[in-house]
Enzyme design. Structure first.
Site, mmCIF file in Angstrom:
data_model
loop_
_atom_site.group_PDB
_atom_site.id
_atom_site.type_symbol
_atom_site.label_atom_id
_atom_site.label_comp_id
_atom_site.label_asym_id
_atom_site.label_seq_id
_atom_site.Cartn_x
_atom_site.Cartn_y
_atom_site.Cartn_z
ATOM 1 N N LYS A 94 -0.103 8.690 -2.545
ATOM 2 C CA LYS A 94 -0.269 9.413 -1.287
ATOM 3 C C LYS A 94 0.919 10.344 -1.024
ATOM 4 C CE LYS A 94 -1.110 5.436 0.767
ATOM 5 N NZ LYS A 94 -1.429 4.584 -0.390
ATOM 6 N N ASP B 275 2.296 9.144 -13.970
ATOM 7 C CA ASP B 275 1.658 8.059 -13.225
ATOM 8 C C ASP B 275 0.593 7.462 -14.131
ATOM 9 O OD1 ASP B 275 0.108 6.417 -11.537
ATOM 10 O OD2 ASP B 275 0.621 7.610 -9.776
ATOM 11 N N CYS C 62 13.172 8.672 -2.452
ATOM 12 C CA CYS C 62 12.799 8.260 -1.091
ATOM 13 C C CYS C 62 11.727 7.181 -1.189
ATOM 14 C CB CYS C 62 12.264 9.459 -0.308
ATOM 15 S SG CYS C 62 13.551 10.624 0.112
ATOM 16 N N ARG D 120 11.946 3.515 -3.179
ATOM 17 C CA ARG D 120 12.536 2.200 -2.976
ATOM 18 C C ARG D 120 13.848 2.080 -3.732
ATOM 19 N NH1 ARG D 120 10.706 1.562 0.898
ATOM 20 N NH2 ARG D 120 9.431 -0.075 1.798
ATOM 21 N N ASP E 196 17.537 8.023 -0.269
ATOM 22 C CA ASP E 196 17.247 7.492 1.071
ATOM 23 C C ASP E 196 17.178 5.968 1.082
ATOM 24 O OD1 ASP E 196 16.394 7.713 3.834
ATOM 25 O OD2 ASP E 196 14.365 7.196 3.175
ATOM 26 N N GLU F 217 20.217 -3.036 1.300
ATOM 27 C CA GLU F 217 20.325 -2.285 2.553
ATOM 28 C C GLU F 217 20.794 -3.222 3.646
ATOM 29 O OE1 GLU F 217 16.708 -0.092 3.308
ATOM 30 O OE2 GLU F 217 16.806 0.891 1.361
ATOM 31 N N HIS G 263 17.742 5.228 4.847
ATOM 32 C CA HIS G 263 16.326 4.823 4.852
ATOM 33 C C HIS G 263 15.588 5.441 6.058
ATOM 34 C CE1 HIS G 263 13.399 1.474 3.390
ATOM 35 N NE2 HIS G 263 12.732 2.530 3.822
ATOM 36 N N LEU G 264 15.552 6.762 6.053
ATOM 37 C CA LEU G 264 14.964 7.481 7.191
ATOM 38 C C LEU G 264 13.573 8.041 6.901
ATOM 39 C CD1 LEU G 264 18.010 9.573 8.554
ATOM 40 C CD2 LEU G 264 17.079 7.418 9.413
ATOM 41 N N GLY G 265 13.051 7.767 5.692
ATOM 42 C CA GLY G 265 11.785 8.389 5.286
ATOM 43 C C GLY G 265 10.684 8.277 6.320
ATOM 44 N N ALA G 266 10.577 7.120 6.945
ATOM 45 C CA ALA G 266 9.462 6.905 7.886
ATOM 46 C C ALA G 266 9.885 7.155 9.324
ATOM 47 C CB ALA G 266 8.958 5.478 7.753
HETATM 48 N N1 LIG Z 1 11.739 6.066 2.400
HETATM 49 C C1 LIG Z 1 10.828 5.592 3.215
HETATM 50 O O1 LIG Z 1 11.082 5.358 4.379
HETATM 51 C C2 LIG Z 1 9.438 5.372 2.711
HETATM 52 C C3 LIG Z 1 8.351 5.598 3.561
HETATM 53 C C4 LIG Z 1 7.065 5.360 3.098
HETATM 54 C C5 LIG Z 1 6.878 4.882 1.808
HETATM 55 N N2 LIG Z 1 7.947 4.645 1.015
HETATM 56 C C6 LIG Z 1 7.771 4.177 -0.355
HETATM 57 O O2 LIG Z 1 7.201 5.233 -1.132
HETATM 58 C C7 LIG Z 1 6.536 4.705 -2.253
HETATM 59 C C8 LIG Z 1 5.204 5.405 -2.473
HETATM 60 O O3 LIG Z 1 4.365 5.220 -1.369
HETATM 61 P P1 LIG Z 1 2.846 5.769 -1.382
HETATM 62 O O4 LIG Z 1 2.333 5.544 -0.010
HETATM 63 O O5 LIG Z 1 2.767 7.123 -1.961
HETATM 64 O O6 LIG Z 1 2.190 4.726 -2.369
HETATM 65 P P2 LIG Z 1 0.858 4.914 -3.219
HETATM 66 O O7 LIG Z 1 0.404 3.543 -3.546
HETATM 67 O O8 LIG Z 1 -0.092 5.822 -2.549
HETATM 68 O O9 LIG Z 1 1.358 5.617 -4.548
HETATM 69 C C9 LIG Z 1 2.157 5.003 -5.499
HETATM 70 C C10 LIG Z 1 1.812 5.586 -6.850
HETATM 71 O O10 LIG Z 1 2.695 5.032 -7.804
HETATM 72 C C11 LIG Z 1 1.965 4.836 -8.998
HETATM 73 N N3 LIG Z 1 2.653 3.860 -9.820
HETATM 74 C C12 LIG Z 1 2.676 2.506 -9.703
HETATM 75 N N4 LIG Z 1 3.443 1.972 -10.669
HETATM 76 C C13 LIG Z 1 3.930 3.016 -11.388
HETATM 77 C C14 LIG Z 1 4.779 3.099 -12.517
HETATM 78 N N5 LIG Z 1 5.277 2.001 -13.090
HETATM 79 N N6 LIG Z 1 5.076 4.327 -13.006
HETATM 80 C C15 LIG Z 1 4.565 5.427 -12.431
HETATM 81 N N7 LIG Z 1 3.723 5.423 -11.381
HETATM 82 C C16 LIG Z 1 3.427 4.214 -10.858
HETATM 83 C C17 LIG Z 1 0.607 4.391 -8.529
HETATM 84 O O11 LIG Z 1 -0.383 4.625 -9.501
HETATM 85 C C18 LIG Z 1 0.397 5.257 -7.302
HETATM 86 O O12 LIG Z 1 -0.311 6.440 -7.630
HETATM 87 C C19 LIG Z 1 6.463 3.203 -1.980
HETATM 88 O O13 LIG Z 1 7.501 2.574 -2.688
HETATM 89 C C20 LIG Z 1 6.759 3.073 -0.519
HETATM 90 O O14 LIG Z 1 7.297 1.819 -0.193
HETATM 91 C C21 LIG Z 1 9.220 4.887 1.436
HETATM 92 O O1 LIG Z 2 7.782 1.469 3.042
HETATM 93 C C1 LIG Z 2 7.906 2.080 4.095
HETATM 94 O O2 LIG Z 2 6.982 2.230 4.900
HETATM 95 C C2 LIG Z 2 9.210 2.721 4.405
HETATM 96 O O3 LIG Z 2 10.189 2.333 3.542
HETATM 97 C C3 LIG Z 2 9.626 2.657 5.828
HETATM 98 O O4 LIG Z 2 10.446 1.584 6.127
HETATM 99 P P1 LIG Z 2 10.879 1.352 7.640
HETATM 100 O O5 LIG Z 2 9.662 0.963 8.379
HETATM 101 O O6 LIG Z 2 11.894 0.267 7.636
HETATM 102 O O7 LIG Z 2 11.426 2.642 8.138
#
Ligand SMILES: NC(=O)c1ccc[n+]([C@@H]2O[C@H](COP(=O)([O-])OP(=O)(O)OC[C@H]3O[C@@H](n4cnc5c(N)ncnc54)[C@H](O)[C@@H]3O)[C@@H](O)[C@H]2O)c1
Ligand SMILES: O=C(O)[C@H](O)COP(=O)(O)O
Length: 527
Positions: free
Chosen positions: A149, A169, A228, A230, A254, A259, A279-282
């Site tokens: 996504k 991917d 951004c 994990r 991020d 943490e 960790h400000l992504g969200a």
């Molecule tokens: N920084 C933040 O605050 C923040 C906010 C939201 C999400 N995130 C993190 O972002 C990441 C992605 O979220 P998303 O909603 O796009 O998830 P998602 O499930 O929509 O997409 C993840 C993608 O990674 C692929 N994938 C899984 N294992 C893999 C591997 N070994 N090699 C390559 N690709 C692989 C999957 O096929 C999938 O298409 C998650 O780790 C989520 O926790 C961080």
């Molecule tokens: O996986 C997530 O949704 C993000 O890392 C956001 O984490 P947070 O809710 O602690 O900001």
């Protein structure tokens, strides 16, 4: 009133939803020991990434029905431990997608134009135009690791900025990548050819330190990396070394392996070629409202006994199919319970056949519901949709799902065959109208009865007088018959009798019934 503990900062919109059905206690910054101490009082726990929900906390949560993660990543929850205890874990898979993608884009541009240092420089009274010569992203190659996504949203924005796109991917088809304007490649090629690399994958045992010293060494010296997703996906010490030694040009990070980021983390010593955010992504107003509402609604629903739409540990139940499948889940549960009692409890084989229209549906939820029913005699309320499959596996029950769309006696029907201590038995059932459940065969003898709490099933010879004799026997024990039906395949052959009783069958009466001439077998069932 159920009680919900909110142990991380959550938008008020979520608290308001929960407050309609529960007592909500917001108590953030608790230590693990404090959480273990107070969790036994709570029916639900709502968290973000700040709370580590360990096995100890889950095991102490004897009332816990649901853990709601107001965000995407559930790597801070011991999901297997929750599953084992029958606790549903939900998240908000899309609520912060845009926020996270925009943060990654902001990180890429900040790093390219030295915005953090330039800002600090101006604020400190300086005017250093020559110190902050940046680079453009236009016509550069962006390598996206994880085209889900967030990765897809980043891809669309990067394409609009004139970037060339590569993606790695292993779970995405080349066609999907092409639709997003990306060339799907192996990780090594992506690392070698990209000017920017952005990570959007979950943290799993496979992705832990996926980007290590060796992988970083494949990058161009002018390339930059963004994480951004994990912490822990990049080896932080190796990253700091790669930037300091000039093997790569920079990074924007991020998320961190631990943490809050430790005071002595090597990342803090890299200097101007790294941009760090906490960790400000969200962390946008919009995303926080989205995830809070999304998860609070799911907690509310589960507390009210309704299904959750984004459960990460209930296999294969998709929101749009829940409504349609609901009566069939009830049917599967009832038939599972019935067949386990006919087969004498300790079942070691279950075949679940989806028939007619039902055969075109997702089978997994129906199988899970059948297992829940099958195990309910042994495990009572300990078994639920979350842990039924694990419990069945641990008991060595072999489960086979089959389909036959050509069976059209009813619009959709379900046939269960189980082998247990009392041999092999089969039951079939269907849903009439919107939600009326019917047992439509027992051991392949056709019947049409609604399941009731107390039932008696007999296998007997189809001969005159037998129904009367059973009726008299039950009467002599003061058991009232609510309804009775006989099913047979041929006249005067074998037949089954299904009786719905107003009262449970008293001890010892089954032995008397089996003595009635013509009765081959008799089973009591409590549903
Ligand atoms: N920084 C933040 O605050 C923040 C906010 C939201 C999400 N995130 C993190 O972002 C990441 C992605 O979220 P998303 O909603 O796009 O998830 P998602 O499930 O929509 O997409 C993840 C993608 O990674 C692929 N994938 C899984 N294992 C893999 C591997 N070994 N090699 C390559 N690709 C692989 C999957 O096929 C999938 O298409 C998650 O780790 C989520 O926790 C961080
Ligand atoms: O996986 C997530 O949704 C993000 O890392 C956001 O984490 P947070 O809710 O602690 O900001």
């Amino acid at each position: 009133m159920p009680k919900v503990l909110v142990s991380d900062p959550i938008d008020q919109a979520g608290i308001d939803i929960l407050s309609q059905v529960a007592q909500v206690d917001v108590n953030t910054g608790l230590s693990a020991a404090e959480l273990v101490a107070i969790i036994p009082d709570y029916d639900a726990l709502m968290i973000r990434s700040g709370t580590q929900v360990t096995k100890e906390i889950i095991e102490a949560g004897n009332l816990l029905k649901i853990i709601g993660r107001a965000g995407v990543g559930v790597d801070n929850v011991d999901v297997p431990a929750a599953t084992r205890k029958g606790i549903v874990v939900v998240n908000s898979p899309e609520g912060n997608t845009i926020a996270a993608a925009e943060h990654a884009i902001a990180m890429m541009l900040s790093m390219s134009r030295h915005i953090p240092e330039a800002n600090a420089s101006v604020k400190s009274g300086k005017w250093e135009r020559n110190r902050f010569i940046g680079v453009e992203v236009y016509k550069k190659t962006l390598g996206i690791v994880g085209l889900g996504k967030i990765g897809s949203h980043f891809a669309a924005a990067a394409k609009a900025m004139g970037m060339k796109l590569l993606a790695y991917d292993p779970f995405i088809s080349a066609e999907r990548a092409e639709q997003l304007g990306c060339r799907l490649v192996e990780l090594e090629l992506l690392m070698r050819e990209s000017d920017y690399i952005t990570l959007h994958i979950p943290k799993t045992p496979e992705t832990l330190h996926l980007i290590n010293a060796e992988v970083l060494s494949k990058m161009k010296p002018t390339a930059r990396i963004i994480n951004c997703a994990r912490g822990g996906i990049i080896d932080e010490a190796a990253l700091a070394e790669a930037i300091k030694s000039g093997k790569i040009a920079g990074a924007a990070i991020d998320v961190y392996e631990h943490e809050p980021l430790e005071a002595d983390s090597p990342l803090r010593t890299v200097g101007q070629n790294i941009v760090l955010t906490p960790h400000l992504g969200a962390s946008t107003a919009e995303a926080q409202v989205n995830v809070a509402i999304d998860v609070a609604e799911q907690i509310r629903d589960v507390l009210l006994g309704l299904p959750a739409r984004s459960a990460v540990n209930i296999p294969g139940i998709f929101p749009d199919s829940i409504e349609k499948l609901k009566p069939y889940l009830q049917l599967a549960e009832t038939l599972g319970n019935l067949v386990s009692q006919l087969a004498g409890g300790r079942v070691d084989y279950l075949n679940v056949q989806l028939q007619g229209e039902l055969a075109t549906n997702q089978g997994q939820p129906v199988v899970v519901a059948a297992l829940k029913g099958l195990l309910s005699q042994a495990l009572r309320e300990r078994v639920n949709y979350v842990n039924a499959s694990i419990e069945a596996k641990e008991r060595g029950i072999r489960v086979v799902e089959t389909r036959d769309a050509s069976i059209r006696d009813y619009t959709g029907s379900l046939h269960l065959r189980a082998k247990g201590t009392l041999g092999e038995h089969t039951v079939t059932g269907a849903v009439l109208g919107e939600s009326e459940i019917r047992i439509t065969s027992v051991d392949d003898f056709p019947v049409n009865v609604a399941p009731t709490h107390h039932m008696l099933f007999t296998l007997h010879r189809d001969m005159p007088g037998i129904i009367g004799r059973i009726g008299s026997q039950l009467g002599s024990f003061n058991v009232n018959i609510a309804s009775m039906q006989v099913g047979r395949k041929i006249v005067r052959g074998d037949a089954v009798m299904v009786l719905s009783l107003d009262d449970p069958l008293p001890e010892g009466i089954l032995a008397e019934i089996i003595k009635v001439p013509g009765i081959r077998d008799a089973y009591t069932v409590n549903l």
